[in-house]
Write an enzyme that holds these catalytic residues in place. Structure first.
Site, short mmCIF file in Angstrom:
data_model
loop_
_atom_site.label_atom_id
_atom_site.label_comp_id
_atom_site.label_asym_id
_atom_site.label_seq_id
_atom_site.Cartn_x
_atom_site.Cartn_y
_atom_site.Cartn_z
N PHE A 93 1.00 -8.18 -2.08
CA PHE A 93 -0.28 -8.15 -2.80
C PHE A 93 -1.03 -6.88 -2.40
O PHE A 93 -1.26 -6.64 -1.22
CB PHE A 93 -1.14 -9.37 -2.48
CG PHE A 93 -2.48 -9.32 -3.16
CD1 PHE A 93 -2.60 -9.67 -4.50
CD2 PHE A 93 -3.61 -8.89 -2.49
CE1 PHE A 93 -3.84 -9.59 -5.15
CE2 PHE A 93 -4.85 -8.82 -3.12
CZ PHE A 93 -4.96 -9.17 -4.46
N ASP B 147 -0.10 -1.19 4.05
CA ASP B 147 -1.33 -1.78 3.54
C ASP B 147 -1.84 -2.72 4.62
O ASP B 147 -1.36 -3.85 4.75
CB ASP B 147 -1.04 -2.52 2.22
CG ASP B 147 -2.25 -3.27 1.69
OD1 ASP B 147 -3.24 -3.42 2.44
OD2 ASP B 147 -2.20 -3.71 0.52
N LYS C 31 -11.31 -5.01 3.80
CA LYS C 31 -11.74 -6.27 4.40
C LYS C 31 -12.52 -6.07 5.71
O LYS C 31 -13.68 -5.70 5.65
CB LYS C 31 -10.55 -7.20 4.58
CG LYS C 31 -9.92 -7.56 3.24
CD LYS C 31 -9.13 -8.86 3.23
CE LYS C 31 -8.91 -9.34 1.81
NZ LYS C 31 -7.69 -8.89 1.17
#
Ligand SMILES: *Cc1c(COP(=O)(O)O)cnc(C)c1O
Length: 398
Positions: free
Chosen positions: A134, A219, A248
């Site tokens: 993702f 990532d 985040k």
């Protein structure tokens, strides 16, 4: 279908949300507008690494807000220079580009790799990504993602993202051609249900990409900023990637993300990349406060300890209720439920005042604040234990 009488109708209906409005957060807890308190083991999706509204972030924002909000990305500003310098000092990378979301940072990483391919590899542009991965919700990052539910959406996708299998080096090798420029992965696949790449796989991937002159992109939007007990997950494997993305946790609750690259890979030229709010001093001031806190060895040590405690408590629950494995690292853990009961557990926990997440029907994911206390872990485990006991009794009756 839009329902004009629905009280929340003015916002686009993009996901199923409980009809609860949250008004206040402090540390491990959130409060709704009726005064009900919730123990939060989602923390904005692994975002609030220091808990809700931590004083260090709130103070940094307040001070910076009075000083300077946005001079324009055409000019330097103090907080972004300081934060870039600190990220470089704490990592194997040499340069930073700030973004406003994880997807935007990944979009930047994809562009950087394509630029590298144009400059150094005869126009090679394919980036090998992974089934289950993702990387965000822009068109290119959805295309790079290996999420099944994305497959039929928004066709035609951006091309050039062949998918390999996590922890299967041969599946990567088979996809390498003279069109390949990079390999991109999450060191732990978060949204897929917390599936870690092994350290051995990460090492082998680094060797393979070096051998073929390909860039390795990690990532670390979910795994970075101390989440797994090291500041960045790649440190566990003892490798040095070429490109990393952060999001985040980096802002401690505010929209901040970053694209980092080694000198060698950092090849943007004027006009290739930019953005109105990118590197604005307000968000970077928050990022500085977070990094200052999270990068301290004693803080990372306490995160490791909290992670080990949570892991052992989840293992105890698993044994007691006949569930599956506990996966993950640090404070990014999943409990395999063996049955598709995730959503009902999450709903019951919500009613009981505990916020949990089920990224897949048969798994729960835990991503509390990195400074979560033992008694907060114990409180969550007690709630989950009671729910599982009830669910088990219901199954035996049925
Ligand atoms: C959340 C996430 C993203 C997307 O970040 P946004 O800020 O939601 O755009 C990308 N990659 C990973 C691994 C993530 O966990």
């Amino acid at each position: 279908m839009p329902n004009a009488t629905h009280p929340y109708h003015a916002q686009m209906n993009i996901t199923a949300r409980p009809q609860t409005v949250f008004v206040k957060g402090e540390g491990a807890y959130l409060w709704d507008d009726k005064g009900k308190r919730y123990l939060d083991f989602m923390q904005g999706w692994a975002v609030n690494c220091l808990g809700h509204s931590p004083a260090v972030v709130a103070d940094a924002l307040a001070a910076q807000a009075k000083l300077l909000l946005t001079p324009s990305p055409a000019f330097y500003n103090g907080p972004s220079l300081k934060l870039a310098k600190a990220l470089v000092a704490n990592s194997c990378f040499d340069q930073v580009f700030f973004a406003n979301s994880g997807a935007e940072a990944n979009e930047g990483a994809i562009k950087l790799a394509r630029k590298y391919g144009a400059l150094h590899r005869g126009g090679a542009h394919e980036i090998i990504t992974f089934a289950g991965g993702f990387h965000g919700r822009t068109l290119a990052t959805m295309s790079a993602s290996g999420k099944k539910a994305f497959e039929p959406l928004f066709e035609p996708k951006v091309t050039g993202f062949p998918k390999a299998q996590l922890n299967d080096l041969d599946s990567v090798k088979r996809l390498i051609s003279d069109k390949t420029v990079a390999v991109m992965l999450e060191p732990i696949q978060g949204e897929a249900g917390v599936w870690p790449a092994t350290d051995q796989f990460l090492k082998a991937l680094r060797a393979l990409t070096r051998e073929h002159g390909l860039l390795l992109i990690v990532d670390e939007i979910q795994t970075g900023m101390g989440r797994t007990g090291k500041l960045f997950h790649y440190e566990h494997a003892g490798i040095e990637p070429d490109i990393m993305t952060l999001g985040k946790g980096i802002g401690g609750g505010v929209p901040l993300a970053a694209l980092l690259a080694t000198e060698h890979a950092s090849c943007f030229e004027h006009g290739d990349q930019g953005g109105t709010f990118n590197g604005n001093p307000l968000m970077c001031a928050a990022g500085l406060a977070v990094l200052d806190h999270v990068s301290k060895p004693e803080f990372l040590k306490s995160t490791v300890d909290a992670g080990l405690f949570l892991e052992s408590e989840l293992q105890r629950l698993s044994a007691r209720h006949g569930l599956g494995e506990v996966r993950g690292r640090g404070l990014l853990l999943a409990l395999d439920l063996k049955l598709p009961i995730g959503a009902s557990i999450v709903a019951q926990a919500f009613a009981d005042g505990v916020l949990l997440n089920s990224p897949q029907p048969d798994a729960l994911r835990f991503m509390p604040a990195l400074n979560v206390e033992r008694d907060e872990i114990a409180e969550m485990v007690e709630c989950l234990d009671a729910i599982l006991t009830k669910a088990g009794a219901a199954r035996r009756v049925a």
